[in-house]
Every structure is written in C-alpha cells, then in structure tokens.
Design a protein around this motif. Structure first.
Motif, PDB file in Angstrom:
ATOM      1  N   ALA A   1      11.230  11.181   2.697  1.00  0.00           N
ATOM      2  CA  ALA A   1      12.874  11.194   2.385  1.00  0.00           C
ATOM      3  C   ALA A   1      13.372  12.125   1.810  1.00  0.00           C
ATOM      4  O   ALA A   1      13.279  13.303   1.939  1.00  0.00           O
ATOM      5  N   ASP A   2      14.428  11.751   1.847  1.00  0.00           N
ATOM      6  CA  ASP A   2      15.933  12.772   1.958  1.00  0.00           C
ATOM      7  C   ASP A   2      15.970  12.767   0.020  1.00  0.00           C
ATOM      8  O   ASP A   2      16.552  13.509  -0.474  1.00  0.00           O
ATOM      9  N   SER A   3      15.041  11.680  -0.830  1.00  0.00           N
ATOM     10  CA  SER A   3      15.083  12.047  -2.161  1.00  0.00           C
ATOM     11  C   SER A   3      13.571  12.074  -2.386  1.00  0.00           C
ATOM     12  O   SER A   3      12.819  11.344  -2.305  1.00  0.00           O
ATOM     13  N   ASN A   4      13.418  12.286  -3.565  1.00  0.00           N
ATOM     14  CA  ASN A   4      12.299  12.087  -4.809  1.00  0.00           C
ATOM     15  C   ASN A   4      12.248  10.903  -4.676  1.00  0.00           C
ATOM     16  O   ASN A   4      12.515   9.953  -6.250  1.00  0.00           O
ATOM     17  N   LEU A   5      11.470  10.113  -3.820  1.00  0.00           N
ATOM     18  CA  LEU A   5      10.562   8.784  -4.815  1.00  0.00           C
ATOM     19  C   LEU A   5      10.344   8.547  -6.036  1.00  0.00           C
ATOM     20  O   LEU A   5      10.797   7.316  -6.887  1.00  0.00           O
ATOM     21  N   PHE A   6      10.232   9.606  -6.149  1.00  0.00           N
ATOM     22  CA  PHE A   6       8.658   9.565  -7.566  1.00  0.00           C
ATOM     23  C   PHE A   6      10.047   9.430  -8.970  1.00  0.00           C
ATOM     24  O   PHE A   6       9.682   8.858  -9.587  1.00  0.00           O
ATOM     25  N   HIS A   7      10.606  10.597  -8.713  1.00  0.00           N
ATOM     26  CA  HIS A   7      11.561  10.749  -9.799  1.00  0.00           C
ATOM     27  C   HIS A   7      11.948   9.102 -10.118  1.00  0.00           C
ATOM     28  O   HIS A   7      12.685   8.443 -11.062  1.00  0.00           O
ATOM     29  N   GLN A   8      12.380   8.488  -8.196  1.00  0.00           N
ATOM     30  CA  GLN A   8      13.223   7.052  -9.419  1.00  0.00           C
ATOM     31  C   GLN A   8      12.427   6.281  -9.095  1.00  0.00           C
ATOM     32  O   GLN A   8      12.713   4.754  -9.511  1.00  0.00           O
ATOM     33  N   GLY A   9      11.231   6.330  -9.351  1.00  0.00           N
ATOM     34  CA  GLY A   9       9.976   5.176  -9.566  1.00  0.00           C
ATOM     35  C   GLY A   9       9.631   4.228  -8.344  1.00  0.00           C
ATOM     36  O   GLY A   9       9.606   3.627  -8.385  1.00  0.00           O
ATOM     37  N   ALA A  10      10.491   4.926  -6.718  1.00  0.00           N
ATOM     38  CA  ALA A  10       9.581   3.999  -5.455  1.00  0.00           C
ATOM     39  C   ALA A  10       8.816   4.759  -5.211  1.00  0.00           C
ATOM     40  O   ALA A  10       8.306   4.132  -4.007  1.00  0.00           O
ATOM     41  N   ALA A  11       7.759   5.550  -5.369  1.00  0.00           N
ATOM     42  CA  ALA A  11       6.968   6.158  -5.137  1.00  0.00           C
ATOM     43  C   ALA A  11       5.722   6.478  -6.143  1.00  0.00           C
ATOM     44  O   ALA A  11       6.239   6.515  -7.627  1.00  0.00           O
ATOM     45  N   LYS A  12       4.415   5.987  -6.252  1.00  0.00           N
ATOM     46  CA  LYS A  12       3.724   6.559  -7.211  1.00  0.00           C
ATOM     47  C   LYS A  12       1.749   6.966  -6.563  1.00  0.00           C
ATOM     48  O   LYS A  12       2.082   6.525  -5.288  1.00  0.00           O
ATOM     49  N   GLU A  13       1.599   7.474  -7.049  1.00  0.00           N
ATOM     50  CA  GLU A  13      -0.101   7.784  -6.944  1.00  0.00           C
ATOM     51  C   GLU A  13      -0.904   6.519  -6.614  1.00  0.00           C
ATOM     52  O   GLU A  13      -0.319   6.019  -7.808  1.00  0.00           O
ATOM     53  N   SER A  14      -1.688   6.049  -6.115  1.00  0.00           N
ATOM     54  CA  SER A  14      -2.305   4.981  -5.860  1.00  0.00           C
ATOM     55  C   SER A  14      -3.624   5.054  -6.241  1.00  0.00           C
ATOM     56  O   SER A  14      -4.154   6.458  -6.159  1.00  0.00           O
ATOM     57  N   ASP A  15      -4.378   4.171  -6.842  1.00  0.00           N
ATOM     58  CA  ASP A  15      -5.940   4.372  -7.299  1.00  0.00           C
ATOM     59  C   ASP A  15      -6.173   3.281  -6.885  1.00  0.00           C
ATOM     60  O   ASP A  15      -7.688   2.687  -6.774  1.00  0.00           O
ATOM     61  N   ASP A  16      -6.025   2.344  -5.418  1.00  0.00           N
ATOM     62  CA  ASP A  16      -6.163   1.315  -4.954  1.00  0.00           C
ATOM     63  C   ASP A  16      -7.464   2.177  -4.121  1.00  0.00           C
ATOM     64  O   ASP A  16      -7.214   2.351  -3.424  1.00  0.00           O
ATOM     65  N   PRO A  17      -8.858   1.825  -4.159  1.00  0.00           N
ATOM     66  CA  PRO A  17     -10.052   2.317  -3.505  1.00  0.00           C
ATOM     67  C   PRO A  17      -9.789   2.292  -2.161  1.00  0.00           C
ATOM     68  O   PRO A  17      -9.568   2.787  -0.885  1.00  0.00           O
ATOM     69  N   ASP A  18      -9.376   0.850  -1.534  1.00  0.00           N
ATOM     70  CA  ASP A  18      -9.086   0.024  -0.067  1.00  0.00           C
ATOM     71  C   ASP A  18      -7.827   1.391   0.062  1.00  0.00           C
ATOM     72  O   ASP A  18      -7.876   2.264   1.922  1.00  0.00           O
ATOM     73  N   VAL A  19      -6.985   1.530  -0.067  1.00  0.00           N
ATOM     74  CA  VAL A  19      -5.717   2.177   0.488  1.00  0.00           C
ATOM     75  C   VAL A  19      -6.741   3.559  -0.110  1.00  0.00           C
ATOM     76  O   VAL A  19      -6.215   4.065   1.398  1.00  0.00           O
ATOM     77  N   ILE A  20      -6.633   4.022  -0.740  1.00  0.00           N
ATOM     78  CA  ILE A  20      -7.528   5.351  -0.522  1.00  0.00           C
ATOM     79  C   ILE A  20      -8.802   5.827   0.423  1.00  0.00           C
ATOM     80  O   ILE A  20      -8.161   6.580   1.538  1.00  0.00           O
ATOM     81  N   ALA A  21      -9.089   4.593   0.796  1.00  0.00           N
ATOM     82  CA  ALA A  21     -10.401   5.510   1.763  1.00  0.00           C
ATOM     83  C   ALA A  21      -9.145   4.735   2.889  1.00  0.00           C
ATOM     84  O   ALA A  21      -9.801   5.923   4.295  1.00  0.00           O
ATOM     85  N   ALA A  22      -9.228   3.758   3.470  1.00  0.00           N
ATOM     86  CA  ALA A  22      -7.652   4.392   4.831  1.00  0.00           C
ATOM     87  C   ALA A  22      -6.966   5.508   5.109  1.00  0.00           C
ATOM     88  O   ALA A  22      -7.042   6.136   5.750  1.00  0.00           O
ATOM     89  N   THR A  23      -6.077   6.031   3.487  1.00  0.00           N
ATOM     90  CA  THR A  23      -5.811   7.407   4.163  1.00  0.00           C
ATOM     91  C   THR A  23      -6.696   8.751   3.968  1.00  0.00           C
ATOM     92  O   THR A  23      -6.206   9.709   4.813  1.00  0.00           O
ATOM     93  N   MET A  24      -8.102   8.387   3.236  1.00  0.00           N
ATOM     94  CA  MET A  24      -8.426   9.396   3.486  1.00  0.00           C
ATOM     95  C   MET A  24      -8.959   9.850   4.499  1.00  0.00           C
ATOM     96  O   MET A  24      -9.822  10.394   5.204  1.00  0.00           O
ATOM     97  N   ALA A  25      -9.361   8.779   5.774  1.00  0.00           N
ATOM     98  CA  ALA A  25      -9.527   8.138   6.717  1.00  0.00           C
ATOM     99  C   ALA A  25      -9.670   9.530   8.038  1.00  0.00           C
ATOM    100  O   ALA A  25      -8.785   9.664   9.256  1.00  0.00           O
ATOM    101  N   LYS A  26      -7.669   9.537   7.630  1.00  0.00           N
ATOM    102  CA  LYS A  26      -6.437   9.836   8.068  1.00  0.00           C
ATOM    103  C   LYS A  26      -5.172  10.620   7.374  1.00  0.00           C
ATOM    104  O   LYS A  26      -4.495  10.352   7.190  1.00  0.00           O
ATOM    105  N   PRO A  27      -5.915  11.380   7.180  1.00  0.00           N
ATOM    106  CA  PRO A  27      -5.221  13.005   5.947  1.00  0.00           C
ATOM    107  C   PRO A  27      -4.050  12.908   6.568  1.00  0.00           C
ATOM    108  O   PRO A  27      -4.101  13.545   7.957  1.00  0.00           O
ATOM    109  N   GLY A  28      -3.228  13.071   6.135  1.00  0.00           N
ATOM    110  CA  GLY A  28      -1.515  13.587   6.690  1.00  0.00           C
ATOM    111  C   GLY A  28      -1.092  12.635   7.290  1.00  0.00           C
ATOM    112  O   GLY A  28       0.009  13.160   7.940  1.00  0.00           O
ATOM    113  N   VAL A  29      -2.061  12.179   7.811  1.00  0.00           N
ATOM    114  CA  VAL A  29      -1.035  10.763   8.567  1.00  0.00           C
ATOM    115  C   VAL A  29      -0.352  10.185   7.666  1.00  0.00           C
ATOM    116  O   VAL A  29      -1.264   9.271   7.355  1.00  0.00           O
TER     117      VAL A  29
END
Length: 204
Positions: free
Chosen positions: A33-61
């Motif tokens: 990303a070229d700009s801060n998507l979090f400040h723009q409201g276009a990105a967030k920390e997820s609390d969806d357990p399925d999404v968390i499980a998927a990303t934790m299985a491949k951290p950094g990917v």
C-alpha cells in the motif's frame, strides 16, 4: 523474541486481502500500500476467527478472496464471478462484515501464537533474501551495462585518436607538398628567366 501477530484486513482492486503481521505498518508493507489504509478507514484488525486461523496458518503471506464475498481466504483467489455487478460500497461491506462476524470462542493457544510469530519471521526473512537476490541481480545487470558502455566508449576514444593521428599525418603531407610545389614554382621562374635572357642574347 518473536512479536505477537495480529490479523489485518483490507480491500484492494478485485480482492479482499488479509495478512498476519506484528503491526499495521508491516501489514501495509505486505499489501504494497502507498498510503495508510488504516487512517483512511479502508483497513482494520480482524476479529473473525476463520480469517485469523487462515492467516495464522500462513503468517506474513497475503491471502485473498473475491471482493465483497464471505468465502475463505486463500493465497491464490479467483476473480469475482460477475465483474459487471456494481461493487458494494465501503459502508455496505462494513455492514456485511459486521453481520458475518462471530465472537471468537476459541481458547488462546500460546504455542500456536509463538509458532505463527516464528513462521512470520521466517517468511519475512525469505522475502528479505528474495529482495536481496533481486537487488544483486539488478546490480549485476547495472555493472554489465556499465562495462559495455565503458568498452564502447574506449573503442570510440581509440577510433577518434587514430583518426586524429591520421588526419595530422595527412595534413603534414599536404603541407610538405605545398612547400615542394612552391619550391618548384620558384625554380621554374628562375629557369625561365635565365633561358629568356639567353634567347634575347642569341637574337641580339
């Protein structure tokens, strides 16, 4: 010590993106990303357990799914089925996302968290090594091109020097011929005068 990872989500182009990273900055870098998507409201920390499980299985990917869908995140996702449909607005996606959220009932697995953090560090190192290899290849190409430029410049300089030497030699020859020509003209004039005088005496 490995930093604890969090899962972050955003939407870019035709895809929703998710990644497990130690910070928002790291997530933005992973997304490119070229700009801060979090400040723009276009990105967030997820609390969806399925999404968390998927990303934790491949951290950094960076994982993807078609934008606006509620399917699972994968490393390689298909484009949305109907690109002609009007894309859901940010608010609509947020509303849909809030309905789809489920409170996490899974117990915190410290060992899994540590493993995910270490996996993230390995992925970061792999990406860093890849960047270093690419930079080394670019440097090698720059050096190869510079060598070719230097070789061509040296050949041009040598050709110019050879031309200058030959031109100087030709000019010297031209000047020598001019001197010989002038000397011949002088000799001829003197000989002509002598013969004309002899002719006059003979007639006299």
């Amino acid at each position: 010590m490995a930093r604890k990872l969090k899962t972050y989500q955003t939407s870019l182009g035709f895809f929703d993106l998710a990644v497990a990273a130690p910070s928002m900055k790291a997530a933005l870098e992973a997304w490119g990303a070229d700009s801060n998507l979090f400040h723009q409201g276009a990105a967030k920390e997820s609390d969806d357990p399925d999404v968390i499980a998927a990303t934790m299985a491949k951290p950094g990917v960076v994982l993807r799914r078609p934008v606006g869908s509620d399917g699972s995140f994968n490393e390689h996702a298909e484009l949305p089925a109907d690109l002609g449909d009007v894309k859901p607005t940010k608010a609509a996606r947020k509303s849909k996302g809030s309905k789809a959220k489920k409170p996490s009932s899974r117990p915190v697995d410290k060992a899994a968290e540590r493993k995910a953090a270490l996996d993230y560090q390995r992925e970061e190192r792999r990406r860093e090594l890849e960047r270093e290899r690419e930079e080394a290849a670019r440097q090698s190409e720059r050096e190869r091109r510079q060598q070719a430029v230097d070789k061509a410049q040296a050949a041009l300089n040598k050709a110019q020097q050879e031309h200058a030497k030959r031109a100087a030699a030709i000019q010297a020859e031209v000047e020598a011929l001019e001197k010989r020509s002038q000397a011949e003209e002088t000799r001829c004039d003197k000989e002509k005068s002598r013969l004309e005088a002899a002719l006059r005496r003979a007639r006299g």
